[in-house]
Each structure stands twice: as structure tokens, then as C-alpha cells.
Motif scaffolding. Structure first.
Motif, PDB file in Angstrom:
ATOM      1  N   GLY A   1       0.633  -0.791   0.328  1.00 27.25           N
ATOM      2  CA  GLY A   1      -0.131   0.087   0.259  1.00 27.25           C
ATOM      3  C   GLY A   1       0.924   1.390   0.013  1.00 27.25           C
ATOM      4  N   ALA A   2      -0.048   2.150   0.257  1.00 28.27           N
ATOM      5  CA  ALA A   2       0.791   3.367   0.262  1.00 28.27           C
ATOM      6  C   ALA A   2       2.577   3.162   1.060  1.00 28.27           C
ATOM      7  CB  ALA A   2       0.001   4.701   0.741  1.00 28.27           C
TER       8      ALA A   2
ATOM      9  N   THR B   1       3.198   3.295  -4.292  1.00 26.72           N
ATOM     10  CA  THR B   1       3.365   2.244  -3.459  1.00 26.72           C
ATOM     11  C   THR B   1       3.711   1.523  -3.397  1.00 26.72           C
ATOM     12  OG1 THR B   1       2.775  -0.033  -4.648  1.00 26.72           O
ATOM     13  CG2 THR B   1       1.206   1.604  -3.940  1.00 26.72           C
TER      14      THR B   1
END
Lengths: 550, 423
Positions: free
Chosen positions: A407-408, A452
Motif C-alpha cells: 500500500g501507500a 506504493t
């Protein structure tokens, strides 16, 4: 199962007697140990994928098509693989024919002007890169390394790697493809499908990337890809890598427009901030948290071993007692590696300044020990060629990854320490390598080159040791429970659990359905079921193409 | 050792297929990227080191049995060791070359040896050579050579010609030149002549451990009787046998290849080159002089684990990975010969492509052996070189035969031949 004689003979007529075998010993060399490598399930001690009915080595698209049509006629499942590193490429059920795509290994074309290559499934990243470099181009190499098939990665599985940042994730890089569908029809996708050539994966022509590939790929369960085109990117370096040194400590002194750094940060927030700034500024050729795969506590000592041809793993304990090694280990706790490549002298000068500014703003620093010339040249070669991924298994032959925190950058950075501490406690139980808990490796940058990160927490164990393997399984189950508790979702340790179970064969439908129904978007699997019904009506693949029928 | 002793490695094999390629860092092209002739030719995974680990596991677990295919899988291994080098780029606790040797020993022990090899063994037992030639003719290569015969005299330095040089008329000149060189350098060298026996190295690579041991012990006795302290040879096969295998049986003689000796003489300015040899050449590293030419280091230890599950050895186990083979002396010699221009093939030193003669492959799989040599000749031609130079008669013979069979234009020399030309 023994293939009926008439079927074996018909297959032999297609590929030739020297390219087919049903000898049990040969077939057993095509069984993958599930106590092993990045299979994202298990691990399961002394368990192997099922023995195939036969193994074939097709040499052309025509042969592949003929095989697949025959399989449809006799309702025989088939599975194709290129380099056979990971369980994805192996049969999931008995009576399956294994296709080994090794003979189809040509680099068919490198279009220098339009910057793409057309390749067959048996081409590996290293040879494609070597050929591309001759004309000033480079290829993205998946995280599994340059021994793997770029075609397999681009068409069929994931495709993330250190060069996501500049070179792009394989989904981005896949252009036209030639696909022998599960029915045996040949379907050419993207611009290739309308006779316009290889240059675009989406068209003009049939855009099928989302169907046959999507995010993760069908992992060999939906026909066979026999050719594809991949986007290449600029390589402003020598036509071949100037490698020196004594094996295995090879190194390469590249020109001044190439810079490799290991950088570290005072906090995880600063680490994440640096990632965001790198993406915002658009600098960097590749970026990866690479050597942390050995573990926070062991990485620098391992680098010392790998860069010294007189050293072995037996030197590890002594190195770990060295105060200087301990100091550098502590210094590089929250680190990653980055390679800056300038297309011109001004470019590299600007990138360096920009990167120094990023470090200044985040409080980060360059780890000077990794700038020492012998280590730095080794690191540069390592990251560009990515030919040492077998180091994932250096300790005892078994490794897989847990968590993932895909994810981020903030997401991973915020939770990294907690994931690390959880693993560190489990390391004390003895089943897995005691490496400091944080063994997280992954790219800085994902699809589209940014946005990401992936934090695969390497878990190393001994595939030969029952207690080690079973202890690792117990740990992974605990990781899943912990990850769900924390709201991180199910981690990498279970990514393929819906595909293959503890007996090495397809996960039972009840369990597959349970997993799919608990996913955030089960309808995706219902849609894929419809796709499979149409494109693979005889269901000759396996559950690696995930479907839900309810 | 037994095949079962490799059970742990069979499970710990990475299954990465690095054993099928030269070290990736060194790849310069698609054409010359492969390292293992047997899988490059046969293509099935079983014909690689990782495949042979799996086949061996299947056999010892009783999951499959012997067949022609299994015999082919085992005996088409050239035991060139390139898989071993590539594996050990990353792995410190696997020994694929040793495992394959053990697989061959097991097949032979279980009566699964090849008929072509049995003929060689018969010749060895009867005539003490692997060339299917009469023992009585072994010393003919040295006829007229004024050199001590150590079957009845004593000397500290023995030149061991080896089976190939002894009987191959086209190559005998190289052995004569080597001895003459040593003599002219003031070395009190002797030969065994007709009494010379096979080193046993080739049959060891075929899977015949007992026969090897018998010949090794016989040679060691003969050397002791003659007062030999140093053995010099121009055959890489013999070099490897004497340097790496004989010490396991107690041999303590110094072992040198002729190229090491000549390089030393050049460095000490005891050799003068009077003639130019205007030629562009490329050098082929023989497997048994290069990556398998490292010195033997005795070890008697056990496996242990550190940090939970890291497999290491107590005491530290020596690591044979080709790092310290004999690569530079032949190159130094070639560079010092006036007129010679040395160009390198893409695959060189520890990641050289095999000539195709080793492991009993030349004897049992001639087509595959010729193909392997042909690949190397193509690689030599790609450099633009006029001549392919090596330091082993088995390599040279296999190249010559392949050139003849395939109609390839390429000259083949031993390094000693060029040294002789220049002198």
C-alpha cells in the motif's frame, strides 16, 4: 496416471520423441517442494506438487496450439512454465501435462527506436537485459531476479521489482501478446490483434490485459502465452557490464552517471516521506529495500561475506561481534537502496542535488560503509542485473514472505515496526532464522512508478528440518491472525492458499469459496468464473485462475 | 560417502535453476549465456544439477527406479563443475558437483554402468590405460627423448604424460616439447615411460570410485619408490586427479601443471622467446585446471546451525567454487609470446563452457560430446581468433574431432606448442 498410449503417441507426433517424457524420474524432476520458495502457502514439510502425466518441450506456437487442442479433445489438463521457480508453474492435480517452455527461448526482436522487445517464454531477464544493453536499452526485471522469465512475469504473475520506479511494473510494460487460449485458439492482443504490430497492449485491437492478466495474473491456468512484447527503457551505460572481481564478489565500475546509495532514516515517517519526495521529484532509476532481506541484525555482516571471496556463512558469528559491524548495522536500521542514473551529466548532477535535498529534509543520511568502493560497485551490479536472488535461500534452503503491507508508503512505514516485533518474538522459538524481526524487503514504487511500497518480511527456515518447516507454518498462521486483527488483511504468507492445499493439490472448493467470500470484492471471482466458462469451457487449467461459483 | 548423505541438500536445493546458466552478472549476450551442456542439449530439467538432485531424491526414496533414461540423466553429466560455480554464487551449503559424482558412483555400484564405460574399465584393468591401447606402447611417445625413466631410476620431479598424450600421435609432440622445456630449464625431470599408469581421473568421473582408488594408490607407491616429490603434467584431467583427489588418499607430492611451471620460468626470465608467433588466439580454460584446479584442503567436520536455522559447518568447511583455479598463468604465457594477441571468449575462467570430453561423455555420447565442442568452437570463432588454445589434451582432441566433423575452420594448439614455436 499413465497417459493412454494413443494420447502419448499423438503428443509425441507433435513435439518429437526427444521432447516428451513420462519416465517417473524425469517427472519427479518436475515436482516442486512446498517447503520452499515464495509459494505463499504452507510451507508443508516433505510435500510436493503432484507428478505430471508427461512433460513436453514445445518448440513453437504451432506445437503449443496442437498440444492444447489435443488436451481439449481428450480433456487433459495442462500447465506451462518457463523457469520453474515457485509452485505456480506446476500441476495442481493428477493427470496434468506439464509444458516446459525452455525451448522457446528467443529474443525475436529489439526495436531500438520504439523501445520494445519481442520475446518467447524461455527468455530470462538476464539475457534480455544483455541484448538490450547493446543498443542502449534496459528491461524491468521482476523481484524474483533475472533468472526468471519476463514473459511469464508480464503475462501471468505480479511483475513487481526494484526498477518499478523508472522501468515500470510489468502490467505497465506488457504490450502486444500472442496467447494460445485454453481452447487452442490463438488470440493476439492489443495492437498486435489488429495487425498494427506489437507496440501497444491496449489497442487499437482487442484489449484483453485485464481479462488474462489483471493485477496478479492467471499464473499459468488460462492457456499459454507464446510471445509478448515488453516496453524497454533507456540505458545510458556501456554495451555490456564491465564486471571484475573474484567469484562470487563480482563488481562493476560504471561511469559517473551511475550512483548507488544505501540511505537510512531517523524514523519510519522520515523513510516514508523520502519515498514520497522521490516520487514527486521523479528521480531514481531503481529503488529497493534489498539487503534487509537478510534481517536487520544480519544484513551488514552478510554484505561483508558476499563481497569477500574468502568468506563463508561460517564467518557470520565472528563478524556480528565486530563493534564496527554492529555500529553500521544499527545505523542502517531503517534503510533502502537507490540507484540514480543520469541521461546526461547535468541530469545526474541535478538528481544528486535533489536527492541530497530529500535527505536533508527528512534527516536521512547515506550509509558511508556501503559507499566503500568494493561494496558500492558490488551493490550497483547486484541491483542492476539482479542476479543474486538465490540469496533468498542462502541460510537453509527455505524462505517465504509474510505480511506484505502492500500500500501507500505511510501504511507500511506506520506498521513496519509492529510487524517486525511480532516476528522477532517468534524467531526466539527457534524454527526460523533469528535475524532481528525486521527482514522486510520490497520496492520503493509500484504501478506507474510510484505510490506504493511492498514490505515482504522474509522468513528463512530449513526445508530439510521438519520442526523448522512446521514451526514456520505455525508462525505464518499466527501472522495471518495478527494481520487480520490489525486490519492489515491477510498477508503474503497466504496469497496462494486458495490455489493449493497441504497435499500439494488444488485447495478444496469449500475452502476456496470461504476465502473468496471473505475477500473485499468476491464479485471479481464470480466474474472470473464467467470468463473461465467462456474462455476455458473444458476447465483445463487449475484454481490459480481464481473463480467463485455460487 | 553415499548418495543418502546428500539427502539434506536434495531438500535444501533452491530449485532456482541458477545451475543452468553462467553467473548472471557475467552475461554479455543471449548466445553465450548457458553453462551446462547437458541441459542445453537435452532440455529436460532432469539434466541439470537441480534436476539431478530431484532424480537422486526420487531414487533414494524409492519413488522411481533405474531406466535407460535415468542412466542417461546421470551419465550425460560431464562433471565439468559449471553448475557448482553458479550455485555457489549464492549458496554456501550445497555441493551439486559432489552430489552428481555420488549419483554416478551409486549407479555403477548397482550395476547400472554403461557398456561404453565398461570397455574403458576393461582396458584400464588389462592395459592400465583408458585408451583401449596396449600397455607396451605407452612409452613410445618418449622414444628418443633423453630423459630418466623412473621405473628404474630416481628423480624428484616426475613428468606424467597421461593416457591421451601417451597414445594420441597427433598430440604427442606437445608432451615431448613439455619435457624438453623442463629439461632445458635445468629441471632434473624423469618419466615413467611404459610403466606409467593412468591417473584414474577419467574413470572417477565416470563413476568408478574403486578403480580410481586402486590406480591412485598404485601411482602413489610408484612415486614413493622413485623418490618423486613433484609431479608435473600437461593434462588437466591428471592435474585435477593428483591435486584434488589424491591428497584425500594421503598423497603429499607437489602438483604443477606445465603452464604453472612455464609461467614461473618466464617470470624468472629463464625462458627467452626468439621468434614471433603472429596469431590471434583465444584461450579455453579446461574445467579441471580452471574451476576444478583449486587445491585440496582436508576437512573432517559436521554440520551445525547458528541463529536458529542457518546451516554452517564446524570447523569451517573449505569452499570449492572456482575462485582460485589456474586462470592467470596460461594467460600470462600467451601475453608474453611475441606476436600473439589474446582475445577472450565471453565464457571464460570459472564460467567457461566445457569442451565436451569429460565425465565419460566422449566415450558414451559422441554426438552430444561433438555438439558441446562445436558450441565452444562457435564461441571461439565469435571472438575473431584464428586459433583456440588450451592446456589439456582431452580438450584439444575433442576440439580437433569436432572441427573435422563439423567442418569448422579453426586451429587448435596446446599452450606448450606456441611456447615451442616462440622459442
Amino acid at each position: 496416471m499413465t497417459l493412454p498410449k494413443n494420447v502419448y503417441n499423438a503428443l509425441e507426433d507433435i513435439v518429437g520423441a526427444e521432447s516428451i517424457s513420462d519416465d517417473p524420474a524425469v517427472l519427479d524432476s518436475y515436482r516442486y517442494s512446498l517447503a520452499h520458495t515464495a509459494i505463499h502457502l504452507g510451507p508443508f514439510y516433505d510435500t510436493f506438487t503432484p507428478r505430471g502425466a508427461a512433460v513436453l518441450l514445445p518448440g513453437s506456437t504451432e506445437e503449443v496450439q496442437a498440444i492444447v487442442k489435443l488436451c481439449n479433445k481428450y480433456r487433459i489438463k495442462f500447465k506451462a512454465a518457463s523457469t520453474f521457480w515457485s509452485a505456480q508453474g506446476y500441476p495442481s492435480e493428477d493427470d496434468t501435462i506439464q509444458l516446459d517452455m525452455r525451448r522457446m527461448d528467443r529474443v525475436l526482436e529489439i526495436d531500438e527506436r520504439n523501445m520494445f522487445a519481442v520475446i518467447e517464454p524461455g527468455v530470462i531477464g538476464a539475457t534480455l537485459q544483455a541484448e538490450a544493453m547493446k543498443v542502449g536499452l534496459n528491461t524491468h526485471i521482476p523481484g524474483s531476479g533475472c533468472s526468471c522469465s519476463p514473459l511469464a512475469s508480464a503475462t501471468s504473475y505480479f511483475g513487481s521489482g526494484p526498477s518499478n520506479l523508472y522501468g515500470g511494473w510489468y502490467y505497465d510494460n506488457l504490450l502486444g501478446a500472442e496467447w494460445v487460449m485454453p481452447t487452442g485458439d490463438i488470440f493476439r492482443t492489443g495492437s498486435l490483434g489488429s495487425g498494427c504490430g506489437w507496440f501497444c497492449g491496449e489497442g487499437p485491437g482487442p484489449s484483453m490485459k485485464g481479462v488474462f492478466r489483471g493485477f496478479l495474473g492467471a499464473k499459468g491456468a488460462m492457456g499459454v502465452f507464446t510471445k509478448c512484447a515488453l516496453k524497454l527503457f533507456a540505458w545510458p551505460g556501456p554495451e555490456s557490464l564491465p564486471v571484475e572481481g573474484i567469484v562470487p564478489a563480482y563488481q562493476a565500475a560504471l561511469p559517473d552517471n551511475f550512483k548507488a546509495y544505501t540511505v537510512a532514516f531517523p524514523s519510519w515517517k522520515a523513510w516514508a516521506d523520502a519515498a514520497y519526495m522521490i516520487w514527486d521529484t521523479g528521480i531514481g532509476y531503481l529503488a529497493h529495500r534489498q539487503y534487509n532481506m537478510f534481517g536487520r541484525d544480519l544484513k551488514y555482516a552478510m554484505v561483508k561475506i558476499l563481497t569477500d571471496p574468502t568468506k563463508t556463512l561460517g564467518d557470520l558469528e565472528e563478524l556480528l561481534e565486530d563493534p564496527e559491524v554492529q555500529r553500521i548495522t544499527e545505523e542502517s536500521k531503517r534503510d533502502f537502496q537507490i540507484v540514480l542514473v543520469g541521461m546526461t551529466p547535468r541530469d545526474i548532477e541535478w538528481q544528486e542535488k535533489a536527492f541530497d535535498e530529500i535527505l536533508a529534509r527528512t534527516g536521512g543520511w547515506k550509509v558511508e560503509a556501503m559507499n566503500e568502493p568494493e561494496i558500492n560497485r558490488w551493490m550497483l551490479l547486484y541491483l542492476i542485473r539482479l542476479g543474486h536472488k538465490n540469496l533468498n535461500l542462502v541460510f537453509g534452503g527455505g524462505y517465504d514472505g509474510c505480511f506484505g503491507l502492500l500500500g501507500a508508503a505511510d501504511f507500511g512505514a506506520s506498521n513496519a515496526e509492529e510487524a517486525a516485533q511480532f516476528k522477532k518474538e517468534w524467531e526466539k522459538r527457534g524454527a526460523i532464522v533469528e535475524a532481528g524481526g525486521d527482514c522486510m524487503m520490497g520496492p520503493i514504487g509500484g504501478q506507474g512508478g510510484g505510490g506504493t511500497c511492498l514490505w515482504e518480511n522474509f522468513t528463512c527456515f530449513d526445508s530439510y528440518d521438519k520442526e523448522s518447516v512446521e514451526g514456520t507454518l505455525e508462525f505464518f498462521d499466527a501472522c495471518t491472525e495478527f494481520g487480520l486483527e490489525k486490519g492489515w488483511g491477510v498477508g503474503m504468507e497466504k496469497w496462494n492458499s486458495q490455489n493449493r492445499g497441504p497435499d500439494g493439490k488444488t485447495t478444496l472448493k469449500k475452502e476456496r469459496d470461504r476465502i473468496h467470500l471473505s475477500a473485499p470484492q468476491p464479485s471479481m471471482f464470480r466474474y472470473q468464473h464467467k470468463v473461465r466458462e467462456v474462455l476455458n469451457p473444458n476447465d483445463l487449467g487449475d484454481a490459480y485462475y481464481e473463480t467463485l461459483e455460487d | 560417502m553415499a548418495l543418502e548423505d546428500f539427502a539434506a541438500e536434495m531438500d535444501r536445493c533452491s530449485q532456482c535453476s541458477y545451475c543452468k546458466w553462467i553467473p548472471f552478472d557475467q552475461m554479455k549476450s543471449w548466445r553465450f549465456a548457458k553453462n551446462c551442456p547437458s541441459i542445453s542439449y537435452h532440455n529436460f530439467n532432469s539434466y541439470s544439477a537441480r534436476g539431478r538432485y530431484a532424480v537422486a531424491r526420487s531414487l533414494i526414496k524409492g519413488q522411481s527406479g533405474y531406466s535407460d533414461t535415468v542412466r542417461n540423466i546421470a551419465f550425460t553429466c560431464l562433471t565439468c563443475g559449471s553448475c557448482d560455480v553458479s550455485c555457489k554464487i549464492c549458496r554456501y551449503n550445497l555441493e551439486p558437483l559432489e552430489m552428481v559424482r555420488e549419483l554416478k558412483f551409486r549407479l555403477v555400484q548397482d550395476g547400472q554402468g554403461l557398456d561404453a564405460h565398461k570397455a574403458v574399465i576393461e582396458s584400464l584393468n588389462k592395459e592400465q590405460n583408458t585408451m583401449l591401447q596396449p600397455k607396451a606402447r605407452r612409452g613410445e611417445w618418449a622414444d628418443g627423448l633423453d630423459v630418466a625413466r623412473l621405473s628404474s631410476e630416481k628423480a624428484e620431479v616426475l613428468f606424467h604424460a597421461g593416457c591421451r598424450f601417451s597414445y594420441d600421435r597427433d598430440l604427442q609432440g606437445t608432451a615431448r616439447a613439455a619435457v624438453t622445456l623442463l629439461k632445458n630449464a635445468g629441471v632434473a625431470v624423469g618419466i615413467m615411460g611404459e610403466q606409467e599408469m593412468c591417473c584414474g581421473g577419467r574413470v572417477y568421473s565416470m563413476g568408478y570410485r574403486d578403480e580410481f582408488t586402486r590406480f591412485a594408490q598404485a601411482n602413489m607407491r610408484a612415486w614413493a619408490k622413485a623418490g618423486v616429490k613433484t609431479v608435473v603434467t600437461s593434462c588437466a584431467d591428471g592435474y585435477h586427479a593428483f591435486k584434488r583427489l589424491y591428497p584425500k588418499l594421503g598423497s603429499q607430492v607437489e602438483v604443477l601443471h606445465t603452464v604453472e611451471f612455464i609461467a614461473r620460468l618466464i617470470e624468472e626470465e629463464k625462458i627467452t622467446f626468439r621468434s614471433k608467433v603472429p596469431m590471434t588466439v583465444t584461450y579455453h580454460d579446461p574445467c579441471h585446471l580452471g574451476r576444478q584446479g583449486e587445491s585440496y584442503v582436508p576437512w573432517d567436520g559436521v554440520e551445525k546451525k547458528i541463529k536458529g536455522q542457518i546451516v554452517v559447518y564446524e570447523p569451517r568447511r573449505p569452499r570449492y567454487n572456482g575462485a582460485w583455479g589456474v586462470y592467470d598463468p596460461p594467460r600470462e604465457i600467451l601475453r608474453s609470446i611475441p606476436g600473439v594477441e589474446l582475445v577472450e571468449m565471453e565464457r571464460n575462467r570459472e564460467y567457461s563452457w566445457c569442451c565436451g570430453a569429460g565425465g565419460g561423455v566422449r566415450e558414451a555420447y559422441p554426438e552430444f560430446s561433438t555438439w558441446t565442442a562445436g558450441e565452444r568452437i562457435a564461441e571461439a570463432r565469435a571472438t575473431g581468433a584464428e586459433a583456440l588454445v588450451s592446456a589439456c589434451p582431452w580438450c584439444e582432441r575433442n576440439f580437433l574431432d569436432a572441427i573435422s566433423a563439423l567442418g569448422e575452420p579453426m586451429q587448435v594448439y596446446d599452450i606448450v606448442d606456441l611456447v615451442q614455436k616462440a622459442m
